[in-house]
Design an enzyme around this catalytic site. Structure first.
Site, PDB file in Angstrom:
ATOM      1  CB  THR A  91       2.074 -25.084 -23.486  1.00 17.46           C
ATOM      2  OG1 THR A  91       2.243 -24.241 -24.398  1.00 17.46           O
ATOM      3  CG2 THR A  91       1.809 -26.126 -24.450  1.00 17.46           C
ATOM      4  CG  ASN A 111       0.236 -19.722 -28.750  1.00 16.03           C
ATOM      5  OD1 ASN A 111       1.382 -19.551 -28.602  1.00 16.03           O
ATOM      6  ND2 ASN A 111       0.254 -17.963 -29.064  1.00 16.03           N
ATOM      7  CG  ASP A 133       1.320 -20.671 -33.014  1.00 15.54           C
ATOM      8  OD1 ASP A 133       2.436 -20.384 -31.651  1.00 15.54           O
ATOM      9  OD2 ASP A 133       0.441 -21.903 -31.879  1.00 15.54           O
ATOM     10  CB  SER A 162       1.873 -26.535 -33.804  1.00 18.91           C
ATOM     11  OG  SER A 162       2.277 -26.318 -32.566  1.00 18.91           O
ATOM     12  CB  SER A 163       7.120 -25.450 -31.545  1.00 22.55           C
ATOM     13  OG  SER A 163       6.948 -23.731 -32.523  1.00 22.55           O
ATOM     14  N   GLY A 182       7.325 -25.083 -24.261  1.00 21.13           N
ATOM     15  CA  GLY A 182       8.721 -24.465 -24.606  1.00 21.13           C
ATOM     16  C   GLY A 182       8.475 -23.701 -25.206  1.00 21.13           C
ATOM     17  N   GLY A 183       6.687 -23.024 -26.091  1.00 19.24           N
ATOM     18  CA  GLY A 183       6.656 -22.457 -26.898  1.00 19.24           C
ATOM     19  C   GLY A 183       8.053 -22.875 -28.707  1.00 19.24           C
TER      20      GLY A 183
HETATM   21  O1  DON Z   1       2.308 -24.818 -30.621  1.00 18.01           O
HETATM   22  C1  DON Z   1       3.294 -23.928 -30.716  1.00 18.01           C
HETATM   23  O2  DON Z   1       4.120 -24.112 -31.172  1.00 18.01           O
HETATM   24  C2  DON Z   1       2.892 -22.941 -29.422  1.00 18.01           C
HETATM   25  N1  DON Z   1       1.726 -22.688 -29.232  1.00 18.01           N
HETATM   26  C3  DON Z   1       3.069 -23.219 -28.252  1.00 18.01           C
HETATM   27  C4  DON Z   1       3.153 -22.165 -26.558  1.00 18.01           C
HETATM   28  C5  DON Z   1       3.890 -22.770 -25.685  1.00 18.01           C
HETATM   29  O3  DON Z   1       4.421 -24.265 -25.860  1.00 18.01           O
HETATM   30  C6  DON Z   1       3.557 -22.186 -24.495  1.00 18.01           C
HETATM   31  N2  DON Z   1       4.106 -23.384 -23.678  1.00 18.01           N
HETATM   32  N3  DON Z   1       5.459 -22.269 -22.932  1.00 18.01           N
END
Ligand code: DON
Length: 283
Positions: A91, A111, A133, A162-163, A182-183
């Site tokens: 991301t 994602n 998600d 979403s985070s 960072g998920g």
């Molecule tokens: O929206 C979210 O929480 C996830 N789709 C974010 C994914 C993400 O940050 C991946 N990257 N490192």
């Protein structure tokens, strides 16, 4: 490319006030690294993909300059492979402030790696797999180990949680624009940055970005810590309190920050040393 990279590396040194041998030493060390990257990365761009922006960034020049010693030559053999230029599989986050003070904190995501692995027609646009998600059931975890309840189950017309946490922090001192990929760890990273900002009277973006990170997300029930970031005293103390402490395989995040100092109007920008990107201010 090689000329620009070598000059970028040299911009760290006061060549005008160095003796002749010192100056030649720095120039040779910068060229050594510039030419190494020439050998490693450059070729006909119709055939190879050259990470141009990255190679010419200040952050990359900093990395390359870090191994230059003031008085000693670095044998070319000792340079080893050039530092891996990460293309990034994450991301992306942008933090931007324009000259009128308009601000943007934007986190964009497909994602996981290659998203849905499906390109829409001939557009070149890779479709996301943000369905991950959602909670697929109340017992399953998603790619980031997050669990969910009924509240986040897949349903018609529903948007997934979403985070992503693009953030503005504003106080008497100024405005901080920040965010990161960072998920599931995005939320804890942004939280730690906000706490760091609040607890230091002097705003130092590099300090905020370099601070070691830790993370807890309810389940799995453990504190994940960045390797090398914390003393054994602190980690022992946490364990004595009943926390399970787990070292992550590697550091995480790629936070981007812009800070507007309200008292001077000065703008500074900085990029996470763990990741790809660079912070710049133009007036
Ligand atoms: O929206 C979210 O929480 C996830 N789709 C974010 C994914 C993400 O940050 C991946 N990257 N490192």
């Amino acid at each position: 490319m090689t000329l620009a990279e070598s000059l970028n590396i040299l911009s760290r040194y006061d060549l005008d006030h160095a003796g002749e041998a010192q100056r030649m030493h720095w120039v040779a060390e910068a060229l050594r690294r510039g030419y190494q990257d020439r050998a490693r990365y450059l070729g006909d761009p119709d055939f190879v993909s050259i990470p141009m922006q990255r190679l010419l960034s200040r952050a990359y020049a900093d990395q390359r300059a870090a191994s230059i010693q003031r008085d000693n030559a670095t044998p070319s053999d000792a340079l080893g492979d050039p530092i891996e230029v990460r293309q990034g599989d994450n991301t992306t986050h942008f933090s931007i402030v324009d000259r009128e003070g308009n601000r943007v904190a934007a986190t964009l995501s497909i994602n996981t790696l290659f998203g849905a692995c499906f390109v829409a027609g001939k557009t070149g646009v890779l479709l996301n797999n943000e369905m991950d998600d959602f909670a697929v059931s109340t017992t399953a975890v998603n790619s980031y180990g997050l669990i969910g309840s009924q509240a986040n189950l897949i349903g018609p017309g529903k948007r997934p949680l979403s985070s992503m946490s693009p953030t503005f922090v504003e106080d008497k001192r100024g405005v901080l624009v920040l965010g990161t990929p960072g998920g599931s760890r995005i939320i804890s990273m942004v939280l730690l940055a906000i706490l760091g900002y609040a607890s230091h009277p002097v705003v130092d973006l590099d300090h905020l970005l370099m601070a070691p990170r830790y993370h807890h997300q309810y389940l799995p029930d453990r504190i994940e810590v960045e390797p090398g970031g914390f003393t054994s005293d602190v980690l022992d103390d946490l364990q004595l309190r009943g926390h399970i402490v787990q070292f992550a395989q590697r550091k995480w995040g790629n936070m981007q920050m812009v800070w507007v100092d309200k008292s001077t109007g000065e703008v500074t920008a900085a990029s996470d040393p763990r990741g790809q990107g660079s912070g710049m201010a133009w007036y």
